[in-house]
Design an enzyme around this catalytic site. Structure first.
Site, PDB file in Angstrom:
ATOM      1  N   LEU A 245       0.849  -1.199   0.000  1.00  0.00           N
ATOM      2  CA  LEU A 245       0.000   0.000   0.000  1.00  0.00           C
ATOM      3  C   LEU A 245       0.884   1.248   0.000  1.00  0.00           C
ATOM      4  O   LEU A 245       0.541   2.267  -0.593  1.00  0.00           O
ATOM      5  CB  LEU A 245      -0.932   0.007   1.215  1.00  0.00           C
ATOM      6  CG  LEU A 245      -1.835   1.241   1.248  1.00  0.00           C
ATOM      7  CD1 LEU A 245      -2.900   1.174   0.170  1.00  0.00           C
ATOM      8  CD2 LEU A 245      -2.476   1.424   2.603  1.00  0.00           C
ATOM      9  N   TYR A 246       2.019   1.144   0.680  1.00  0.00           N
ATOM     10  CA  TYR A 246       2.963   2.277   0.677  1.00  0.00           C
ATOM     11  C   TYR A 246       3.303   2.660  -0.772  1.00  0.00           C
ATOM     12  O   TYR A 246       3.197   3.821  -1.170  1.00  0.00           O
ATOM     13  CB  TYR A 246       4.235   1.898   1.443  1.00  0.00           C
ATOM     14  CG  TYR A 246       5.358   2.885   1.243  1.00  0.00           C
ATOM     15  CD1 TYR A 246       5.261   4.179   1.754  1.00  0.00           C
ATOM     16  CD2 TYR A 246       6.504   2.543   0.524  1.00  0.00           C
ATOM     17  CE1 TYR A 246       6.279   5.101   1.556  1.00  0.00           C
ATOM     18  CE2 TYR A 246       7.523   3.460   0.325  1.00  0.00           C
ATOM     19  CZ  TYR A 246       7.411   4.730   0.846  1.00  0.00           C
ATOM     20  OH  TYR A 246       8.413   5.640   0.638  1.00  0.00           O
TER      21      TYR A 246
END
Ligand SMILES: O=C(O)[C@H]1O[C@H](OP(=O)(O)OP(=O)(O)OC[C@H]2O[C@@H](n3ccc(=O)[nH]c3=O)[C@H](O)[C@@H]2O)[C@H](O)[C@@H](O)[C@@H]1O
Length: 434
Positions: A245-246
């Site tokens: 997700l980063y």
């Protein structure tokens, strides 16, 4: 009892209608209008209570997903004077830069390098507790000694950002404030959305509205290459397969940058940093906590890919990154819009800032063992499904051509400098560790 009956009688979802058929509920129905009046008064009081006691003045700073609820104090004549003085340009042709994330690892180094050459620098940092805030405070103290003031606040606070631009007409923004770390995104996804998406949009909203608009250089990440297997990674390669997700929020940042460039004429340069390390680094990164754990005699987990495949990173030394950041600022063209209106096409760039020589994580550990003179307790384990990719490797020819970027520090040399700083900082010489 009355509240129970009320909740069961007023359907907040369609499913609740069914409850009404219960004979039990019928017994609980109240008939007097006095009871209804009392009840609604209580609801009203309850709402007032909720509004005041869950307002931003009552934050939970240790929960990063609720960072938006934190408040900071800023403003006043003395504060404005400090802001102005910190941002004052002291050299001919100098620039005035708002550095977000100034108490962070890269932010501290970039701020101090800008200040050293006579540029005006104002820092902004939320001092959140993603990692030990005392390290951020120590970096802040270091910057204060060089004349850089760090305003305490969140990039989501538009009123604060607007105020800063009212006080200083920044020519540039070096946007380094972010929720970093690949693996932590599984633990706290909200903090990535808060800082890397909402925070970025908020900052760009303010930048597009001010007059003159600043040029913006900001930190993207090597992680945007995700599952790309073509090496070395070139800016032209696909970045539509993020593994965390980063990475997805950084990639989203690049798309958001495109939009603000396209609609408002903001000059935007994204820098894809490749695993930056060095003195004053981030304790959540492997080289940092490996050092700590090796010294403590604790075992460390070294990831390997399937079939004993090597996991490697294109570790990049902080001084090289700083040179890349300054070159990006110096070559950034002016934004073309003003007051929220685009006047013409503006510059939009993305660069890899890496070292171009990937090193296996197990070699990183061997270097640390030699420097620390302690044998590591190695626990080799399969790369967990946590967002990490197997390897990174930067093609830096674009940055070389456009920015004159040329990394000069190999991992051995850079780690030596890191270890020297680490030992000095954590052996009580925190103030002396420069
Ligand atoms: O290049 C980047 O853009 C990213 O670089 C780093 O991310 P990462 O490369 O994962 O750095 P570390 O967390 O320090 O990990 C370095 C290597 O050690 C490995 N590792 C990590 C932790 C561990 O316990 N064991 C282990 O072998 C990782 O898989 C990775 O290959 C930063 O943490 C990110 O914020 C940054 O955006």
């Amino acid at each position: 009892m009355k509240q129970m009956s009320h909740l069961d009688n007023i359907p907040s979802t369609p499913g609740k209608f069914k409850m009404e058929k219960s004979p039990y509920i019928h017994r609980l129905r109240w008939h007097s209008s006095l009871a209804k009046l009392t009840f609604w008064s209580l609801v009203f009081l309850g709402l007032i209570f909720l509004f005041f006691f869950r307002s931003p003045s009552n934050p939970l700073p240790s929960d990063p997903s609720r960072r938006s609820l934190r408040t900071y104090s800023w403003g006043g004549a003395a504060w404005e004077k400090r802001v102005r003085s910190s941002a004052r340009v002291r050299s001919r042709n100098g620039i005035s830069v708002l550095v977000t994330g100034a108490a962070g690892f890269v932010g501290t180094h970039v701020s101090s390098a800008l200040k050293r050459r006579g540029d005006g620098v104002l820092g902004l940092d939320s001092f959140n507790d993603y990692y030990d805030p005392s390290l951020k405070r120590a970096r802040q103290a270091l910057l204060e000694r060089t004349g850089v003031f760090i305003v305490e606040g969140d990039i989501n606070d538009s009123a604060l950002l607007k105020k800063l631009f009212e006080v200083v007409a920044f020519t540039h923004v070096m946007h380094l404030a972010a929720q970093a770390g690949v693996r932590y995104a599984m633990e706290n996804p909200g903090s990535y959305v808060h800082s890397n998406i909402a925070g970025l949009v908020n900052l760009l909203e303010v930048c597009k509205s001010v007059n003159p608009q600043p040029a913006i250089v900001w930190a993207s990440s090597s992680s945007v290459y995700g599952l790309n297997s073509k090496v070395p990674f070139s800016e032209k390669d696909r970045t539509d397969q993020p593994a965390s997700l980063y990475a997805a929020t950084k990639k989203a940042g690049e798309e958001i940058a495109h939009t603000y460039n396209h609609i408002y004429g903001l000059s935007l340069t994204g820098l894809r940093f490749f695993t930056v390390y060095g003195p004053w680094g981030r304790p959540d990164m492997a080289y940092f906590f490996f050092t700590r754990d090796i010294l403590k005699g604790k075992s460390i987990s070294i990831f390997e890919a399937a079939n004993h495949g090597t996991v490697a990173r294109d570790f990049t030394y902080i001084d090289d990154i700083v040179k890349g950041c300054l070159a990006a600022l110096d070559t950034a063209e002016k934004s073309t819009g003003s007051g929220g209106k685009k006047k013409g096409p503006a510059q939009l760039r993305v660069f890899n800032l890496g070292n171009t020589s990937p090193v296996p994580v197990s070699d990183l550990v061997s270097i640390l063992e030699r420097l620390l003179k302690v044998k590591a307790k190695r626990n080799i384990m399969k790369l967990p499904r946590n967002g990490d990719v197997q390897f990174t490797h930067a093609n830096i020819s674009l940055a070389q051509r456009e920015l004159g970027y040329k990394p000069t520090t190999d991992l051995q040399t850079g780690l030596k400098k890191f270890v020297r700083w680490y030992l000095s900082y954590y052996s009580g010489g925190k103030k002396a560790a420069g």
